[in-house]
Design a protein around this motif. Structure first.
Motif, PDB file in Angstrom:
ATOM      1  N   VAL A 169      -2.486 -80.331 -29.905  1.00  0.00           N
ATOM      2  CA  VAL A 169      -1.289 -80.399 -28.895  1.00  0.00           C
ATOM      3  C   VAL A 169      -2.007 -80.488 -27.533  1.00  0.00           C
ATOM      4  O   VAL A 169      -1.273 -80.710 -26.522  1.00  0.00           O
ATOM      5  N   SER A 170      -2.999 -80.146 -27.189  1.00  0.00           N
ATOM      6  CA  SER A 170      -3.907 -80.197 -26.016  1.00  0.00           C
ATOM      7  C   SER A 170      -5.234 -81.076 -25.830  1.00  0.00           C
ATOM      8  O   SER A 170      -5.769 -81.279 -27.026  1.00  0.00           O
ATOM      9  N   ALA A 171      -5.379 -81.376 -24.498  1.00  0.00           N
ATOM     10  CA  ALA A 171      -6.929 -82.219 -24.434  1.00  0.00           C
ATOM     11  C   ALA A 171      -8.054 -81.413 -24.372  1.00  0.00           C
ATOM     12  O   ALA A 171      -8.945 -81.723 -24.612  1.00  0.00           O
TER      13      ALA A 171
ATOM     14  N   ALA B 217       4.466 -47.587  -8.962  1.00  0.00           N
ATOM     15  CA  ALA B 217       3.333 -47.540  -7.966  1.00  0.00           C
ATOM     16  C   ALA B 217       3.610 -48.251  -6.650  1.00  0.00           C
ATOM     17  O   ALA B 217       2.824 -48.293  -5.854  1.00  0.00           O
ATOM     18  N   GLY B 218       4.966 -48.545  -6.572  1.00  0.00           N
ATOM     19  CA  GLY B 218       5.399 -48.912  -5.104  1.00  0.00           C
ATOM     20  C   GLY B 218       5.497 -50.496  -5.044  1.00  0.00           C
ATOM     21  O   GLY B 218       5.817 -50.805  -3.860  1.00  0.00           O
ATOM     22  N   CYS B 219       5.156 -51.320  -5.799  1.00  0.00           N
ATOM     23  CA  CYS B 219       5.252 -52.626  -6.130  1.00  0.00           C
ATOM     24  C   CYS B 219       6.572 -53.183  -6.113  1.00  0.00           C
ATOM     25  O   CYS B 219       7.468 -52.633  -7.072  1.00  0.00           O
ATOM     26  N   ASN B 220       7.061 -54.028  -4.977  1.00  0.00           N
ATOM     27  CA  ASN B 220       8.477 -54.767  -5.282  1.00  0.00           C
ATOM     28  C   ASN B 220       8.520 -56.125  -5.392  1.00  0.00           C
ATOM     29  O   ASN B 220       9.401 -56.950  -5.265  1.00  0.00           O
ATOM     30  N   VAL B 221       7.226 -56.662  -5.397  1.00  0.00           N
ATOM     31  CA  VAL B 221       7.218 -58.167  -5.606  1.00  0.00           C
ATOM     32  C   VAL B 221       6.012 -58.599  -6.806  1.00  0.00           C
ATOM     33  O   VAL B 221       5.072 -58.137  -6.698  1.00  0.00           O
ATOM     34  N   VAL B 222       6.620 -59.387  -7.489  1.00  0.00           N
ATOM     35  CA  VAL B 222       5.722 -59.553  -8.871  1.00  0.00           C
ATOM     36  C   VAL B 222       5.416 -61.274  -8.885  1.00  0.00           C
ATOM     37  O   VAL B 222       6.479 -61.935  -8.994  1.00  0.00           O
ATOM     38  N   GLY B 223       4.363 -61.772  -8.939  1.00  0.00           N
ATOM     39  CA  GLY B 223       3.954 -62.997  -9.194  1.00  0.00           C
ATOM     40  C   GLY B 223       3.706 -63.311 -10.803  1.00  0.00           C
ATOM     41  O   GLY B 223       3.173 -62.328 -11.244  1.00  0.00           O
ATOM     42  N   PHE B 224       4.352 -64.538 -11.278  1.00  0.00           N
ATOM     43  CA  PHE B 224       3.954 -64.769 -12.682  1.00  0.00           C
ATOM     44  C   PHE B 224       2.985 -65.854 -12.785  1.00  0.00           C
ATOM     45  O   PHE B 224       3.449 -66.876 -12.323  1.00  0.00           O
ATOM     46  N   GLY B 225       1.896 -65.584 -13.538  1.00  0.00           N
ATOM     47  CA  GLY B 225       1.297 -66.813 -13.819  1.00  0.00           C
ATOM     48  C   GLY B 225       0.627 -66.780 -15.334  1.00  0.00           C
ATOM     49  O   GLY B 225       0.838 -65.619 -16.085  1.00  0.00           O
ATOM     50  N   GLU B 226      -0.126 -67.692 -15.827  1.00  0.00           N
ATOM     51  CA  GLU B 226      -0.219 -67.769 -17.458  1.00  0.00           C
ATOM     52  C   GLU B 226      -1.562 -68.562 -17.563  1.00  0.00           C
ATOM     53  O   GLU B 226      -2.038 -69.323 -16.690  1.00  0.00           O
ATOM     54  N   MET B 227      -2.197 -68.498 -18.644  1.00  0.00           N
ATOM     55  CA  MET B 227      -3.277 -69.104 -19.270  1.00  0.00           C
ATOM     56  C   MET B 227      -3.248 -69.230 -20.785  1.00  0.00           C
ATOM     57  O   MET B 227      -3.068 -68.079 -21.412  1.00  0.00           O
ATOM     58  N   GLY B 228      -3.205 -70.470 -21.304  1.00  0.00           N
ATOM     59  CA  GLY B 228      -3.344 -70.617 -22.793  1.00  0.00           C
ATOM     60  C   GLY B 228      -3.286 -71.875 -23.197  1.00  0.00           C
ATOM     61  O   GLY B 228      -2.235 -72.815 -23.111  1.00  0.00           O
ATOM     62  N   ILE B 229      -4.366 -72.482 -23.742  1.00  0.00           N
ATOM     63  CA  ILE B 229      -4.531 -73.776 -24.079  1.00  0.00           C
ATOM     64  C   ILE B 229      -3.304 -74.067 -25.214  1.00  0.00           C
ATOM     65  O   ILE B 229      -3.443 -73.316 -25.942  1.00  0.00           O
ATOM     66  N   GLY B 230      -2.657 -75.114 -24.745  1.00  0.00           N
ATOM     67  CA  GLY B 230      -1.259 -75.627 -25.774  1.00  0.00           C
ATOM     68  C   GLY B 230      -0.176 -74.951 -25.503  1.00  0.00           C
ATOM     69  O   GLY B 230       0.723 -75.149 -26.071  1.00  0.00           O
ATOM     70  N   ASN B 231      -0.056 -74.192 -24.177  1.00  0.00           N
ATOM     71  CA  ASN B 231       1.118 -73.353 -23.796  1.00  0.00           C
ATOM     72  C   ASN B 231       1.902 -74.508 -23.280  1.00  0.00           C
ATOM     73  O   ASN B 231       3.245 -74.126 -22.993  1.00  0.00           O
TER      74      ASN B 231
ATOM     75  N   GLU C 106      12.072 -85.985 -22.866  1.00  0.00           N
ATOM     76  CA  GLU C 106      12.214 -85.344 -21.455  1.00  0.00           C
ATOM     77  C   GLU C 106      11.544 -84.123 -21.198  1.00  0.00           C
ATOM     78  O   GLU C 106      11.453 -83.781 -20.025  1.00  0.00           O
ATOM     79  N   CYS C 107      11.263 -83.401 -22.098  1.00  0.00           N
ATOM     80  CA  CYS C 107      10.477 -82.162 -21.981  1.00  0.00           C
ATOM     81  C   CYS C 107       9.205 -82.132 -22.252  1.00  0.00           C
ATOM     82  O   CYS C 107       8.424 -81.032 -21.819  1.00  0.00           O
ATOM     83  N   VAL C 108       8.628 -83.130 -22.853  1.00  0.00           N
ATOM     84  CA  VAL C 108       7.097 -83.131 -22.920  1.00  0.00           C
ATOM     85  C   VAL C 108       6.238 -83.834 -21.748  1.00  0.00           C
ATOM     86  O   VAL C 108       6.685 -85.092 -21.530  1.00  0.00           O
ATOM     87  N   GLY C 109       5.199 -83.240 -21.513  1.00  0.00           N
ATOM     88  CA  GLY C 109       4.315 -84.131 -20.311  1.00  0.00           C
ATOM     89  C   GLY C 109       2.819 -83.707 -21.078  1.00  0.00           C
ATOM     90  O   GLY C 109       2.355 -83.559 -22.046  1.00  0.00           O
ATOM     91  N   ARG C 110       2.048 -84.357 -20.112  1.00  0.00           N
ATOM     92  CA  ARG C 110       0.547 -84.538 -20.197  1.00  0.00           C
ATOM     93  C   ARG C 110      -0.155 -83.217 -20.278  1.00  0.00           C
ATOM     94  O   ARG C 110      -1.459 -83.172 -20.877  1.00  0.00           O
ATOM     95  N   GLY C 111       0.525 -82.125 -19.884  1.00  0.00           N
ATOM     96  CA  GLY C 111      -0.197 -80.807 -19.989  1.00  0.00           C
ATOM     97  C   GLY C 111      -1.662 -80.769 -19.171  1.00  0.00           C
ATOM     98  O   GLY C 111      -1.725 -81.319 -18.047  1.00  0.00           O
ATOM     99  N   THR C 112      -2.706 -80.534 -19.593  1.00  0.00           N
ATOM    100  CA  THR C 112      -4.046 -80.379 -19.176  1.00  0.00           C
ATOM    101  C   THR C 112      -4.607 -82.013 -18.846  1.00  0.00           C
ATOM    102  O   THR C 112      -5.752 -81.916 -18.652  1.00  0.00           O
ATOM    103  N   GLY C 113      -3.914 -82.983 -19.089  1.00  0.00           N
ATOM    104  CA  GLY C 113      -4.506 -84.383 -18.947  1.00  0.00           C
ATOM    105  C   GLY C 113      -4.447 -85.182 -20.122  1.00  0.00           C
ATOM    106  O   GLY C 113      -5.388 -86.109 -20.401  1.00  0.00           O
ATOM    107  N   LEU C 114      -3.537 -85.305 -21.219  1.00  0.00           N
ATOM    108  CA  LEU C 114      -3.556 -85.788 -22.374  1.00  0.00           C
ATOM    109  C   LEU C 114      -3.453 -87.655 -21.837  1.00  0.00           C
ATOM    110  O   LEU C 114      -2.582 -88.012 -20.836  1.00  0.00           O
ATOM    111  N   ASP C 115      -3.885 -88.542 -22.428  1.00  0.00           N
ATOM    112  CA  ASP C 115      -3.825 -89.648 -22.385  1.00  0.00           C
ATOM    113  C   ASP C 115      -2.541 -90.329 -22.936  1.00  0.00           C
ATOM    114  O   ASP C 115      -2.069 -89.550 -23.825  1.00  0.00           O
ATOM    115  N   ASP C 116      -2.327 -91.698 -23.053  1.00  0.00           N
ATOM    116  CA  ASP C 116      -1.137 -92.092 -23.587  1.00  0.00           C
ATOM    117  C   ASP C 116      -1.090 -91.837 -25.188  1.00  0.00           C
ATOM    118  O   ASP C 116       0.053 -91.342 -25.832  1.00  0.00           O
ATOM    119  N   ALA C 117      -2.193 -91.997 -25.872  1.00  0.00           N
ATOM    120  CA  ALA C 117      -2.212 -91.545 -27.432  1.00  0.00           C
ATOM    121  C   ALA C 117      -1.948 -90.279 -27.645  1.00  0.00           C
ATOM    122  O   ALA C 117      -1.073 -89.787 -28.624  1.00  0.00           O
TER     123      ALA C 117
END
Length: 349
Positions: free
Chosen positions: A71-73, A162-176, A194-205
């Protein structure tokens, strides 16, 4: 599963917040989305003088059994290699987090790699070395999904203490992106295409192959009587990094923090979390509109207006880190900008 007490912010202060915004030395509404952001943060914190304290970026990492099906390039090894890059300070998110004063932690929620014991900046919450292949079976068991949510919540409770009141969310996972596409389709009802895209750079095939594989996964799920219950869908198609992030988001909203929502994959976690607890959306600042196809769908479903539209599709939390100066600007104008009265400036007739 832990039930989270997430309340819609008390609206009693909203009129006073809007009045304070409107009396600044500017035409009404002239700061656009910054004004809405300032009002939202004031409501979250229940104050006319909000503050952003000890901002933290969490990058959740996990592997996906379906990645091996194609599912990933990129090969699956890229997940752990990029985690090493994060830990070494060399990725885009490291650069932007440093620039904007974020603490940064990487959460190993289920990477198929041994990082060798305790490491600075790495939080080991590995449930298993990657999920199962959802084309053939559920990605995780209900118990694993509940464990991921609980563990994610635990991290954020620690940050809040620990006094934090702002959290940024990021991710890493091939296929996610494939996982996020399935979650988005199931929870919004929009056609899978309409929900599927090229992700990390898939070609048309590659894109056609990805769509076929995801259709196969959906057929398996539907034939087994699968419904659109958010927890069930998350266990069925999610990644450990997405499920752990869902728990972290729920705990952050419960603690009345500001949640900085990144792009498509983080958006899929926000979509799940908001289906479980709709009030969560009152605590979210949507940072950017991703170039990934399904992200517009998510934003519409959540009624979100993102701060940036830069054609980003990197993930890692980069969009959240890049938008943070605008979030700071929203709080700063509310706190520091003169009013017509204090500046002695004539108001419009």
């Amino acid at each position: 599963m832990h039930s989270f007490e997430i309340k819609v912010p008390n609206r009693d202060i909203e009129t006073a917040l809007q009045h304070k915004i409107d009396r600044k030395t500017k035409p009404l509404g002239a700061l656009g989305l910054l004004e809405k952001t300032a009002r939202k943060i004031g409501l979250i914190q229940q104050t006319l003088t909000p503050s952003l304290n000890n901002p933290q970026m969490l990058v959740f990492a996990g592997d996906h059994g379906a990645a091996k099906a194609g599912v990933s390039a990129y090969p699956q090894d890229v997940t752990w290699q990029m985690v090493e890059n994060f830990l070494a300070g060399g990725a885009a998110i490291n650069v932007f987090a440093r620039q904007n004063g974020f603490g940064l932690s990487v959460v190993d929620a289920g990477v198929a790699h041994d990082f060798g014991g305790q490491r600075d900046g790495l939080i080991d919450l590995k449930i298993a070395p990657g999920t199962a292949n959802y084309i053939e079976q559920p990605a995780m068991t209900a118990a694993q999904c509940a464990q991921a949510i609980e563990q994610g919540a635990g991290i954020v409770r620690g940050l809040a203490a620990a006094g934090c009141n702002v959290v940024g969310f990021g991710e890493m996972g091939i296929g996610n992106t494939a996982s996020a596409s399935l979650l988005t389709h199931c929870l919004t009802g929009l056609p899978l295409a309409e929900c599927v895209g090229r992700g990390t750079g898939l070609d048309d095939a590659g894109l056609a192959r990805k769509q076929d594989l995801l259709e196969t996964a959906l057929v398996r799920y539907r034939n087994g009587g699968g419904d659109n219950d958010p927890f069930t869908v998350l266990a069925e198609f999610g990644g450990f990094e997405i499920a752990t992030m869902v728990g972290a988001m729920l705990a952050a909203a419960e603690a009345k923090m500001v949640l900085l929502i990144d792009g498509f994959i983080v958006g899929s976690a926000a979509l799940v979390a908001s289906c479980l607890a709709p009030a969560l959306l009152d605590y979210c600042v949507f940072c950017h509109r991703s170039a990934e196809a399904g992200h517009r769908t998510q934003l519409l479903a959540m009624g979100a207006e993102p701060l940036l539209d830069l054609g980003l599709r990197l993930g890692e939390g980069t969009g959240a880190a890049l938008a943070y100066p605008l979030v700071q600007a929203a709080v700063n104008f509310l706190n520091e900008m003169a009013s017509f009265e204090s500046a002695g400036v004539s108001d419009k007739e």
